[in-house]
Design a protein around this motif. Sequence first.
Motif, PDB file in Angstrom:
ATOM      1  N   ASP A 151       0.820  -1.212   0.000  1.00  0.00           N
ATOM      2  CA  ASP A 151       0.000   0.000   0.000  1.00  0.00           C
ATOM      3  C   ASP A 151       0.855   1.265   0.000  1.00  0.00           C
ATOM      4  OD1 ASP A 151      -2.426  -1.378  -0.031  1.00  0.00           O
ATOM      5  OD2 ASP A 151      -2.438  -1.568   2.156  1.00  0.00           O
ATOM      6  N   GLU A 152       2.030   1.179   0.606  1.00  0.00           N
ATOM      7  CA  GLU A 152       2.938   2.318   0.670  1.00  0.00           C
ATOM      8  C   GLU A 152       4.312   1.873   0.212  1.00  0.00           C
ATOM      9  OE1 GLU A 152       2.852   4.799   4.233  1.00  0.00           O
ATOM     10  OE2 GLU A 152       1.123   3.615   4.885  1.00  0.00           O
ATOM     11  N   ALA A 153       4.992   2.740  -0.538  1.00  0.00           N
ATOM     12  CA  ALA A 153       6.296   2.398  -1.110  1.00  0.00           C
ATOM     13  C   ALA A 153       7.302   1.972  -0.038  1.00  0.00           C
ATOM     14  CB  ALA A 153       6.837   3.574  -1.906  1.00  0.00           C
ATOM     15  N   LYS A 154       7.265   2.603   1.114  1.00  0.00           N
ATOM     16  CA  LYS A 154       8.235   2.303   2.159  1.00  0.00           C
ATOM     17  C   LYS A 154       8.078   0.880   2.720  1.00  0.00           C
ATOM     18  CE  LYS A 154       5.501   4.367   5.848  1.00  0.00           C
ATOM     19  NZ  LYS A 154       5.443   5.447   6.828  1.00  0.00           N
ATOM     20  N   HIS A 155       6.984   0.225   2.408  1.00  0.00           N
ATOM     21  CA  HIS A 155       6.772  -1.148   2.886  1.00  0.00           C
ATOM     22  C   HIS A 155       7.438  -2.200   2.003  1.00  0.00           C
ATOM     23  CE1 HIS A 155       2.970   0.432   5.086  1.00  0.00           C
ATOM     24  NE2 HIS A 155       4.062   0.629   5.783  1.00  0.00           N
ATOM     25  N   TRP A 156       7.915  -1.810   0.815  1.00  0.00           N
ATOM     26  CA  TRP A 156       8.582  -2.772  -0.065  1.00  0.00           C
ATOM     27  C   TRP A 156      10.022  -2.917   0.397  1.00  0.00           C
ATOM     28  CZ3 TRP A 156       6.737  -6.372  -2.967  1.00  0.00           C
ATOM     29  CH2 TRP A 156       7.559  -7.029  -3.887  1.00  0.00           C
ATOM     30  N   ARG A 157      10.368  -4.106   0.852  1.00  0.00           N
ATOM     31  CA  ARG A 157      11.677  -4.364   1.452  1.00  0.00           C
ATOM     32  C   ARG A 157      12.830  -4.087   0.489  1.00  0.00           C
ATOM     33  NH1 ARG A 157      14.323  -6.820   5.406  1.00  0.00           N
ATOM     34  NH2 ARG A 157      15.933  -8.361   4.993  1.00  0.00           N
ATOM     35  N   TYR A 158      12.655  -4.417  -0.775  1.00  0.00           N
ATOM     36  CA  TYR A 158      13.740  -4.326  -1.751  1.00  0.00           C
ATOM     37  C   TYR A 158      13.668  -3.027  -2.559  1.00  0.00           C
ATOM     38  CZ  TYR A 158      13.987  -9.177  -0.362  1.00  0.00           C
ATOM     39  OH  TYR A 158      14.065 -10.326   0.373  1.00  0.00           O
ATOM     40  N   SER A 159      13.699  -1.921  -1.825  1.00  0.00           N
ATOM     41  CA  SER A 159      13.575  -0.605  -2.444  1.00  0.00           C
ATOM     42  C   SER A 159      14.276   0.428  -1.576  1.00  0.00           C
ATOM     43  CB  SER A 159      12.094  -0.253  -2.572  1.00  0.00           C
ATOM     44  OG  SER A 159      11.911   1.109  -2.863  1.00  0.00           O
ATOM     45  N   SER A 160      14.677   1.511  -2.199  1.00  0.00           N
ATOM     46  CA  SER A 160      15.280   2.618  -1.454  1.00  0.00           C
ATOM     47  C   SER A 160      14.225   3.563  -0.881  1.00  0.00           C
ATOM     48  CB  SER A 160      16.242   3.393  -2.355  1.00  0.00           C
ATOM     49  OG  SER A 160      15.572   3.849  -3.514  1.00  0.00           O
ATOM     50  N   ALA A 161      12.956   3.268  -1.071  1.00  0.00           N
ATOM     51  CA  ALA A 161      11.896   4.143  -0.551  1.00  0.00           C
ATOM     52  C   ALA A 161      12.040   4.324   0.954  1.00  0.00           C
ATOM     53  CB  ALA A 161      10.516   3.574  -0.896  1.00  0.00           C
ATOM     54  N   ARG A 162      12.460   3.285   1.648  1.00  0.00           N
ATOM     55  CA  ARG A 162      12.665   3.377   3.100  1.00  0.00           C
ATOM     56  C   ARG A 162      13.693   4.449   3.441  1.00  0.00           C
ATOM     57  NH1 ARG A 162      12.891  -2.543   5.686  1.00  0.00           N
ATOM     58  NH2 ARG A 162      10.876  -3.266   4.949  1.00  0.00           N
ATOM     59  N   ASP A 163      14.777   4.474   2.686  1.00  0.00           N
ATOM     60  CA  ASP A 163      15.836   5.450   2.940  1.00  0.00           C
ATOM     61  C   ASP A 163      15.303   6.873   2.852  1.00  0.00           C
ATOM     62  OD1 ASP A 163      18.540   3.808   2.955  1.00  0.00           O
ATOM     63  OD2 ASP A 163      17.285   2.983   1.355  1.00  0.00           O
ATOM     64  N   TYR A 164      14.391   7.101   1.904  1.00  0.00           N
ATOM     65  CA  TYR A 164      13.826   8.435   1.733  1.00  0.00           C
ATOM     66  C   TYR A 164      12.795   8.763   2.811  1.00  0.00           C
ATOM     67  CZ  TYR A 164      16.368   9.100  -2.584  1.00  0.00           C
ATOM     68  OH  TYR A 164      17.376   9.272  -3.493  1.00  0.00           O
ATOM     69  N   GLU A 165      12.452   7.771   3.617  1.00  0.00           N
ATOM     70  CA  GLU A 165      11.551   7.988   4.758  1.00  0.00           C
ATOM     71  C   GLU A 165      12.341   8.026   6.070  1.00  0.00           C
ATOM     72  OE1 GLU A 165       8.159   8.364   4.846  1.00  0.00           O
ATOM     73  OE2 GLU A 165       8.043   8.346   2.663  1.00  0.00           O
ATOM     74  N   GLY A 166      13.681   8.024   5.970  1.00  0.00           N
ATOM     75  CA  GLY A 166      14.522   8.094   7.165  1.00  0.00           C
ATOM     76  C   GLY A 166      14.797   6.761   7.829  1.00  0.00           C
ATOM     77  N   VAL A 167      14.443   5.660   7.157  1.00  0.00           N
ATOM     78  CA  VAL A 167      14.678   4.317   7.702  1.00  0.00           C
ATOM     79  C   VAL A 167      15.764   3.656   6.851  1.00  0.00           C
ATOM     80  CG1 VAL A 167      13.638   2.065   8.181  1.00  0.00           C
ATOM     81  CG2 VAL A 167      12.264   4.148   8.406  1.00  0.00           C
ATOM     82  N   PRO A 168      16.837   3.187   7.481  1.00  0.00           N
ATOM     83  CA  PRO A 168      17.909   2.563   6.673  1.00  0.00           C
ATOM     84  C   PRO A 168      17.388   1.369   5.881  1.00  0.00           C
ATOM     85  CG  PRO A 168      18.618   2.885   8.953  1.00  0.00           C
ATOM     86  CD  PRO A 168      17.150   3.197   8.899  1.00  0.00           C
ATOM     87  N   GLY A 169      17.738   1.349   4.602  1.00  0.00           N
ATOM     88  CA  GLY A 169      17.358   0.242   3.737  1.00  0.00           C
ATOM     89  C   GLY A 169      18.455  -0.800   3.673  1.00  0.00           C
ATOM     90  N   LEU A 170      18.382  -1.665   2.681  1.00  0.00           N
ATOM     91  CA  LEU A 170      19.331  -2.768   2.554  1.00  0.00           C
ATOM     92  C   LEU A 170      20.630  -2.369   1.867  1.00  0.00           C
ATOM     93  CD1 LEU A 170      16.783  -5.530   1.504  1.00  0.00           C
ATOM     94  CD2 LEU A 170      17.791  -5.155   3.763  1.00  0.00           C
ATOM     95  N   ILE A 171      20.596  -1.289   1.084  1.00  0.00           N
ATOM     96  CA  ILE A 171      21.768  -0.817   0.349  1.00  0.00           C
ATOM     97  C   ILE A 171      21.884   0.687   0.609  1.00  0.00           C
ATOM     98  CG2 ILE A 171      22.912  -0.660  -1.896  1.00  0.00           C
ATOM     99  CD1 ILE A 171      20.882  -2.734  -2.953  1.00  0.00           C
ATOM    100  N   GLU A 172      23.095   1.153   0.801  1.00  0.00           N
ATOM    101  CA  GLU A 172      23.310   2.577   1.025  1.00  0.00           C
ATOM    102  C   GLU A 172      22.937   3.366  -0.242  1.00  0.00           C
ATOM    103  OE1 GLU A 172      27.071   5.560   1.743  1.00  0.00           O
ATOM    104  OE2 GLU A 172      27.213   3.506   2.507  1.00  0.00           O
ATOM    105  N   VAL A 173      22.184   4.436  -0.036  1.00  0.00           N
ATOM    106  CA  VAL A 173      21.821   5.301  -1.164  1.00  0.00           C
ATOM    107  C   VAL A 173      22.241   6.736  -0.885  1.00  0.00           C
ATOM    108  CG1 VAL A 173      19.876   3.888  -1.962  1.00  0.00           C
ATOM    109  CG2 VAL A 173      19.466   5.716  -0.337  1.00  0.00           C
ATOM    110  N   GLU A 174      22.520   7.444  -1.960  1.00  0.00           N
ATOM    111  CA  GLU A 174      22.829   8.871  -1.918  1.00  0.00           C
ATOM    112  C   GLU A 174      21.515   9.602  -2.152  1.00  0.00           C
ATOM    113  OE1 GLU A 174      26.107  10.088  -1.746  1.00  0.00           O
ATOM    114  OE2 GLU A 174      26.839   8.028  -1.555  1.00  0.00           O
ATOM    115  N   GLN A 175      21.159  10.478  -1.250  1.00  0.00           N
ATOM    116  CA  GLN A 175      19.892  11.184  -1.415  1.00  0.00           C
ATOM    117  C   GLN A 175      20.048  12.555  -2.043  1.00  0.00           C
ATOM    118  OE1 GLN A 175      17.102  10.876   1.783  1.00  0.00           O
ATOM    119  NE2 GLN A 175      17.940   8.909   2.412  1.00  0.00           N
ATOM    120  N   PHE A 176      21.285  12.965  -2.271  1.00  0.00           N
ATOM    121  CA  PHE A 176      21.511  14.263  -2.910  1.00  0.00           C
ATOM    122  C   PHE A 176      22.483  14.065  -4.057  1.00  0.00           C
ATOM    123  CE2 PHE A 176      19.253  16.417   0.299  1.00  0.00           C
ATOM    124  CZ  PHE A 176      19.565  15.794   1.504  1.00  0.00           C
ATOM    125  N   TRP A 177      22.218  14.728  -5.153  1.00  0.00           N
ATOM    126  CA  TRP A 177      23.125  14.624  -6.291  1.00  0.00           C
ATOM    127  C   TRP A 177      23.584  15.995  -6.666  1.00  0.00           C
ATOM    128  CZ3 TRP A 177      21.658  15.353 -11.747  1.00  0.00           C
ATOM    129  CH2 TRP A 177      20.418  15.945 -11.898  1.00  0.00           C
TER     130      TRP A 177
END
Length: 177
Positions: A151-177
């Motif tokens: 229902d919400e993007a942050k609930h998909w385990r295999y996505s960086s959506a969590r990182d953009y919600e302030g929750v560490p995901g499975l892979i480090e992502v850069e949020q600023f380019w």
Amino acid sequence: MGRSRYKIYEPTHPHFLTCTVLNWLPIFTRQESVTILIESLKHLQREENLKLYAYVILENHIHLVARSDDIGRSMRHFKSFTAKEILKLLQKEQAHTLLKQFQFYKKAHKKDRSYQIWQEGYQPKLIQSEAMMMEKIRYIHDNPVKRGYVDEAKHWRYSSARDYEGVPGLIEVEQFW
């Protein structure tokens, strides 16, 4: 890059990338196969200066927004390594039906191998503005929602959506380019 009509003209700039499993076969439904992708991306982060801005792994394809010192080379390494490891996993698990399909759907010109895991190319699209970056990140994160998996993007385990919600995901992502 093979026979893809897409070209990389700025190899060190961020690109929206898609890697699709041959014939859209659903091989990323088990944690073991997804782990191969995740570990390969982490390796590329360490060894080839890969910067991930967003990602999503679905059952038969993966989307990324990424850059590296040479994104074309990094993607070739990613697809080659993951294909070999996925084949090893399928053989170990005796997944004969999937193996037969990867053999059957293999492109005829791929005479140097018995199986083909990935479709050719990875459809690189140069990120040309901040607006385009945000559009592609939203598209990536909304993919599992549009498919009805969550229902919400942050609930998909295999996505960086969590990182953009302030929750560490499975892979480090850069949020600023």
